[in-house]
Each structure stands twice: as C-alpha cells, then as structure tokens.
Design a protein around this motif. Structure first.
Motif, mmCIF file in Angstrom:
data_model
loop_
_atom_site.group_PDB
_atom_site.id
_atom_site.type_symbol
_atom_site.label_atom_id
_atom_site.label_comp_id
_atom_site.label_asym_id
_atom_site.label_seq_id
_atom_site.Cartn_x
_atom_site.Cartn_y
_atom_site.Cartn_z
ATOM 1 N N LEU A 54 1.058 -1.128 0.031
ATOM 2 C CA LEU A 54 0.056 0.021 -0.042
ATOM 3 C C LEU A 54 0.841 1.158 0.035
ATOM 4 O O LEU A 54 0.648 2.251 -0.616
ATOM 5 N N ALA A 55 1.913 1.195 0.679
ATOM 6 C CA ALA A 55 2.888 2.441 0.818
ATOM 7 C C ALA A 55 3.684 2.715 -0.419
ATOM 8 O O ALA A 55 3.776 3.597 -1.238
ATOM 9 N N ALA A 56 3.919 1.521 -1.209
ATOM 10 C CA ALA A 56 4.714 1.495 -2.640
ATOM 11 C C ALA A 56 3.569 2.256 -3.531
ATOM 12 O O ALA A 56 3.858 3.205 -4.475
ATOM 13 N N MET A 57 2.398 1.808 -3.592
ATOM 14 C CA MET A 57 1.355 2.229 -4.381
ATOM 15 C C MET A 57 0.954 3.694 -4.192
ATOM 16 O O MET A 57 0.922 4.627 -5.037
ATOM 17 N N GLY A 58 1.118 4.276 -2.917
ATOM 18 C CA GLY A 58 0.863 5.434 -2.607
ATOM 19 C C GLY A 58 2.051 6.380 -3.032
ATOM 20 O O GLY A 58 1.531 7.683 -3.378
ATOM 21 N N LEU A 59 3.228 6.007 -2.959
ATOM 22 C CA LEU A 59 4.449 6.622 -3.407
ATOM 23 C C LEU A 59 4.381 6.962 -4.898
ATOM 24 O O LEU A 59 4.640 8.103 -5.254
ATOM 25 N N ALA A 60 4.260 5.854 -5.529
ATOM 26 C CA ALA A 60 4.088 5.808 -6.976
ATOM 27 C C ALA A 60 2.900 6.830 -7.403
ATOM 28 O O ALA A 60 3.209 7.809 -8.395
ATOM 29 N N ALA A 61 1.756 6.630 -6.880
ATOM 30 C CA ALA A 61 0.697 7.676 -7.380
ATOM 31 C C ALA A 61 0.796 9.133 -6.896
ATOM 32 O O ALA A 61 0.371 9.822 -7.843
ATOM 33 N N ALA A 62 1.664 9.154 -5.939
ATOM 34 C CA ALA A 62 1.941 10.615 -5.418
ATOM 35 C C ALA A 62 2.884 11.211 -6.428
ATOM 36 O O ALA A 62 2.518 12.545 -6.882
ATOM 37 N N ILE A 63 3.724 10.544 -6.923
ATOM 38 C CA ILE A 63 4.496 11.291 -8.043
ATOM 39 C C ILE A 63 3.960 11.338 -9.242
ATOM 40 O O ILE A 63 4.073 12.350 -9.835
ATOM 41 N N ALA A 64 3.382 10.166 -9.792
ATOM 42 C CA ALA A 64 2.525 10.224 -11.010
ATOM 43 C C ALA A 64 1.477 11.453 -11.021
ATOM 44 O O ALA A 64 0.907 12.123 -12.000
ATOM 45 N N GLY A 65 1.007 11.537 -9.878
ATOM 46 C CA GLY A 65 -0.219 12.609 -9.822
ATOM 47 C C GLY A 65 0.402 14.162 -10.098
ATOM 48 O O GLY A 65 -0.562 14.727 -10.456
ATOM 49 N N PHE A 66 1.688 14.256 -10.016
ATOM 50 C CA PHE A 66 2.268 15.642 -10.483
ATOM 51 C C PHE A 66 1.892 15.848 -11.799
ATOM 52 O O PHE A 66 1.166 16.891 -12.317
ATOM 53 N N VAL A 67 2.071 14.688 -12.979
ATOM 54 C CA VAL A 67 1.632 14.880 -14.299
ATOM 55 C C VAL A 67 0.159 14.883 -14.570
ATOM 56 O O VAL A 67 -0.463 15.714 -15.297
ATOM 57 N N LEU A 68 -0.422 13.997 -13.888
ATOM 58 C CA LEU A 68 -1.869 13.838 -14.003
ATOM 59 C C LEU A 68 -2.608 15.298 -13.619
ATOM 60 O O LEU A 68 -3.767 15.439 -14.236
ATOM 61 N N GLY A 69 -2.061 15.446 -12.567
ATOM 62 C CA GLY A 69 -2.665 16.824 -11.935
ATOM 63 C C GLY A 69 -2.673 18.038 -12.818
ATOM 64 O O GLY A 69 -3.757 18.784 -13.157
ATOM 65 N N ALA A 70 -1.551 18.170 -13.845
ATOM 66 C CA ALA A 70 -1.560 19.185 -14.566
ATOM 67 C C ALA A 70 -2.334 18.822 -15.815
ATOM 68 O O ALA A 70 -2.946 19.874 -16.264
ATOM 69 N N ILE A 71 -2.700 17.580 -16.267
ATOM 70 C CA ILE A 71 -3.564 17.379 -17.189
ATOM 71 C C ILE A 71 -4.819 17.855 -16.850
ATOM 72 O O ILE A 71 -5.594 18.413 -17.513
ATOM 73 N N LEU A 72 -5.126 17.366 -15.622
ATOM 74 C CA LEU A 72 -6.594 17.685 -14.903
ATOM 75 C C LEU A 72 -6.923 19.051 -14.935
ATOM 76 O O LEU A 72 -7.931 19.749 -15.196
ATOM 77 N N ALA A 73 -5.612 19.809 -14.637
ATOM 78 C CA ALA A 73 -5.787 21.347 -14.345
ATOM 79 C C ALA A 73 -6.125 21.812 -15.810
ATOM 80 O O ALA A 73 -7.200 22.613 -15.677
ATOM 81 N N PHE A 74 -5.578 21.626 -16.990
ATOM 82 C CA PHE A 74 -5.787 22.179 -18.008
ATOM 83 C C PHE A 74 -7.535 21.748 -18.660
ATOM 84 O O PHE A 74 -7.847 22.482 -19.236
ATOM 85 N N SER A 75 -7.811 20.649 -18.087
ATOM 86 C CA SER A 75 -9.150 20.147 -18.698
ATOM 87 C C SER A 75 -9.997 20.856 -17.793
ATOM 88 O O SER A 75 -11.057 21.295 -18.358
ATOM 89 N N ASN A 76 -9.987 21.314 -16.727
ATOM 90 C CA ASN A 76 -10.838 22.288 -16.146
ATOM 91 C C ASN A 76 -10.889 23.546 -16.699
ATOM 92 O O ASN A 76 -12.099 24.166 -16.598
ATOM 93 N N ALA A 77 -9.841 24.101 -16.974
ATOM 94 C CA ALA A 77 -9.989 25.340 -17.756
ATOM 95 C C ALA A 77 -10.573 25.218 -19.368
ATOM 96 O O ALA A 77 -11.487 26.121 -19.741
ATOM 97 N N MET A 78 -10.531 24.064 -19.786
ATOM 98 C CA MET A 78 -11.072 23.703 -21.130
ATOM 99 C C MET A 78 -12.620 23.541 -20.804
ATOM 100 O O MET A 78 -13.158 23.812 -21.837
ATOM 101 N N GLN A 79 -12.778 23.012 -19.544
ATOM 102 C CA GLN A 79 -14.440 22.843 -19.463
ATOM 103 C C GLN A 79 -14.987 24.374 -19.280
ATOM 104 O O GLN A 79 -16.287 24.473 -20.015
ATOM 105 N N ILE A 80 -14.594 25.406 -18.661
ATOM 106 C CA ILE A 80 -15.059 26.615 -18.614
ATOM 107 C C ILE A 80 -15.078 27.318 -19.720
ATOM 108 O O ILE A 80 -15.916 27.832 -20.265
ATOM 109 N N ARG A 81 -13.908 27.172 -20.793
ATOM 110 C CA ARG A 81 -13.821 27.839 -21.855
ATOM 111 C C ARG A 81 -14.797 27.349 -23.033
ATOM 112 O O ARG A 81 -15.258 28.113 -23.654
#
Length: 459
Positions: A54-81
């Motif tokens: 569980l700790a291994a998955m949490g650590l990897a997900a946290a690191i991958a989340g930086f990139v996935l978060g950037a994608i989701l961020a621009f998607s939120n802007a896309m939604q409003i636009r």
C-alpha cells in the motif's frame, strides 16, 4: 451539437435554479467519483497485500499525480472555456476551443512523461523507506504512464462534453471502463485465470486497460455527435497559433491554480511518508476518500460555474444571475452535508472495509471523523465562489487565493507538523480545514462585490 441532455443555453428568460445545476452535476459527480475512484480501487485491492504494498502504491501515485494533476488542471480550464463558447452559439469558437484544448493537453502529457522517465525512479529511490517498496513503486509508475497518456485525451474530451452540457457522455465512458478496471486489476494483482501475479503493478495494468477503452469510446462519441465541426473553416483568432495562444492565456491561471493544488497535495503526501507506517497507511487510505466523496460538492460547484459561464456568454441581467446563484448556493450546502455523512460512514466502517490492516491503522482512520464532519461546509462555499469567479474570467484573483494559501500555509505547516514537531496525525489532517477558513473571507468578499456579473466572456 445536441443530444438527450437539455439545452441550457437557450432562452435565458427561464428561471435557472438548483435543478438545472443538478441536471449537470449528477453525471459529473459520478464521473469524477469514478475518476478518483481509480486510486481508491487500486488502494483497496492492494491493501490485501499489506502495508508495504500500500505504501509503494501511494508513493508512486503521488509522483505520477504531479503529471496527471497538470492534465486535469488544463481540462478544468477547457471545461469553462467550452461553456463560454457554447453559450455564444458560435461553431468556430467551439471548434477552436476543442482543437486548442487537445493540443495543449497532449503537449502537457507528453512533457510530463518525459520528466517521469528522467527523474521518477530517482525520486522513488530517495523517498521509499525500503528497497522492496521502491521496486514495487517503480513497477507501478512505469505502467501508470499509459494511464497518463490516455487521460491527456480522455480528460480533455470529457471537459469538452461537460462544457457543452452533455455531461452524460463522460459518465457513460466511465460506466464502461470501471468494471473493466476492477476485474482486470483483481485478475492481474493476484494472478487468476492462469496469468502471472503482478502484485502492485497489476493494479496499474488494470487501470491502463480501462482508460484505453474509455478514450476509444469518447472519440467515437465525439465523431458521432460533432463530426460537423471538422467542416467548419477558420479559427476564433486569425490563425491557429493565435487561437492556441488565446486559449493558453485564458487557461493558464486556471491551470496554475489546479496544478498548484495538485503539487501541494502530492508534496504533502511525500511529507506524510515520514509518519509512522500505520499513520502513513491511514493517510494513504483516507486521502483518496476525501477526494472521491468531496467531488459531490466540487462537481456541484463546477456545474454552477458552467451554467454561469454559459449565461454570461449571452449577457443576461444581474437579476437572472443573482436568482440562479442564490438557488445553487443553498442547495450546495445540502451537498456538503451529504459529503459529511459519507465521511462518517467511511470512518465508522473502517474495521470492516480494511479488515486486513492492523488495528492501529484502523483506529487512526476512525479518529479522523471529527474533522471530516466539518470540512465540507467551508470547502463547498469557497468552491462555489471560485468557480463563479472563474466563469466570469476573474481567474488570476482565484489563482492567487489558492496558490498563496497552499504555499504560505498548508505545505510549510504540514512540513513543520510532521518533520519538526511530530504532532499527532489527526492535527496534520486538520490543516486542510484551517486552510479553508483562511480562504473563506477573501473569496466571499470578491464575489459579493458583484463585478463578475458584468464580465464580457465572448473574446
């Protein structure tokens, strides 16, 4: 560009109420729950392998989340636009928003994958408490890169459909992919049906298969409903390059807000890795639940912002906007109450949900209950303010509120609490509530000034 979802952009004389928000919000909520539920599903399935997995998955997900978060961020802007473009009923504007959004999202995802390939393994080695955990985390992250690439396309298309008011399309895509994710993950984690047991990596493989199927479905739906956009000539600005630039200029403050929030959350997760193993496991389990249940309130706020953006595209009277927002706001607190009840159910049933974990981990989860009962209410009100202001184009002000509250308070406070003072984990989680209290007066003062009602969004 219509489907079975009612067209909410026509006839602004109709009285917009919380019912119109509900019509958009419930598919978006289920959609978002399934999106964040990917991590919850993985965590639940991996929990049977023990705290180390569980700790291994949490650590990897946290690191991958930086990139996935950037994608989701621009998607939120896309939604409003997209909502603004759809409100103007200009097909050139709609096409320009769709193509520009896809170009930006794919670029962000590609750059993110390059960064993960170069630095992800080294970061895991530096943060993992043991070599075994580091090895499992690297395997999960390598496969999860497929999920990131798929989400670069899938989240952009989902935001496009949401902005057009067709919120059921992304919902259907997740209804298709979620069972595949669960079944494939179970089989691949434990090695059923004659396949090898991949352990933690099997959870990422199941998610990768599911997101690929989801993207194929969304592309088919886009072509089926909006194929006519391919025949539209010209761009919103004089050239495609200028159109992308305009899209970026609108999107960057919104994206920066979400990127900052994601980075702050994942940096805090990396800080949590310095807690005891049981405390870190408890935080790894409750954090996805906070996101999943919290999406009920957040999607309500985003649906409110979509309708505000569409209405502003038609330049309604201030009275129309006031009536709508008052109705949506009151119902938003009902949504917050529902979120609090879900949190209560999760904490009170921790003994049964996570029976394979130690008693200490489950006791920590139960101890989170008091703060989770009050967190949704200021968070809901702040979210409605933020999405309304974004819909009017007041994106930079909203960005400042989020960025400074995160980086001047939550991240340093978390570091001090965990790394310096070694405070109990309950008070570490309580910092989320204190952050919402800091933002509360700043958000509400700006909204009550009323300048957002006179915004010109069709540019």
């Amino acid at each position: 560009m219509t489907d079975q979802t009612p067209d909410i952009t026509n006839d602004i004389e109709h009285h917009r109420t919380w019912r119109h928000v509900f019509g958009l919000a419930w598919p978006m909520t289920i959609n978002a729950v399934m999106l964040h539920g990917t991590v919850v599903i993985d965590a639940y399935l991996v929990s049977s392998l023990g705290e180390s997995a569980l700790a291994a998955m949490g650590l990897a997900a946290a690191i991958a989340g930086f990139v996935l978060g950037a994608i989701l961020a621009f998607s939120n802007a896309m939604q409003i636009r997209t909502a603004q473009a759809f409100g103007t009923n200009d097909p050139v504007f709609v096409k320009s928003t769709l193509v520009s959004g896809l170009a930006v999202s794919l670029t962000v995802g590609g750059v993110g994958l390059i960064i993960l390939a170069l630095f992800g393994g080294s970061l895991i080695n530096a943060m993992a408490p043991t070599n075994d955990i580091a090895g499992m985390a690297r395997g999960y992250l390598a496969v999860f890169s497929i999920v990131i690439l798929g989400e670069a396309v899938g989240q952009c298309l989902s935001s496009y459909f949401n902005g057009c008011g067709r919120t059921r399309v992304p919902l259907y895509s997740f209804c298709l992919s979620l069972p595949i994710n669960v079944i494939a993950s179970i089989v691949l984690i434990h090695g059923y049906a004659g396949l090898p047991a991949f352990g933690v990596t099997g959870a990422a493989l199941g998610s990768a298969l599911a997101v690929c199927i989801q993207v194929v479905f969304l592309v088919i739906q886009l072509w089926r409903v909006d194929a006519a956009l391919a025949k539209i000539r010209g761009w919103r600005q004089s050239t495609f390059a200028l159109t992308v630039y305009r899209h970026l200029s609108f999107s960057l403050p919104i994206a920066a807000t979400f990127i900052s929030a994601t980075f702050a959350a994942h940096i805090c997760t990396l800080i949590y890795a310095n807690l005891s193993l049981n405390e870190f496991a408890a935080m790894t389990l409750i954090t996805p639940w906070i996101m999943v249940a919290g999406t009920i309130g957040m999607q309500w706020a985003q649906a409110t912002g979509i309708i505000v953006a569409q209405l502003l595209g038609q330049q309604p009277s201030a009275a129309v906007l006031d009536r709508f927002l008052s109705s949506a706001w009151r119902a938003g607190f009902v949504a917050a109450l529902f979120v609090a009840l879900i949190y209560a159910g999760i904490c009170l049933s921790a003994t049964y949900l996570y029976a394979d974990l130690s008693l200490e981990t489950r006791t920590i989860l139960l101890g989170f209950l008091p703060i989770l009962l009050i967190l949704p209410f200021p968070k809901q009100s702040n979210a409605i303010c933020g999405n309304t202001l974004r819909a009017s184009g007041d994106t930079i002000y909203v960005m400042h509120i989020f960025v400074w509250s995160q980086w001047l308070f939550r991240v340093p406070a978390t570091a001090l609490a965990v790394l310096v003072f070694n405070v109990p984990v309950f008070w570490v989680l309580s910092l989320l509530f204190v952050e919402e209290l800091i933002k509360f007066p700043i958000f509400h003062r700006r909204l009550f000034q009323g300048n957002w009602k006179r915004a010109q969004v069709a540019t």
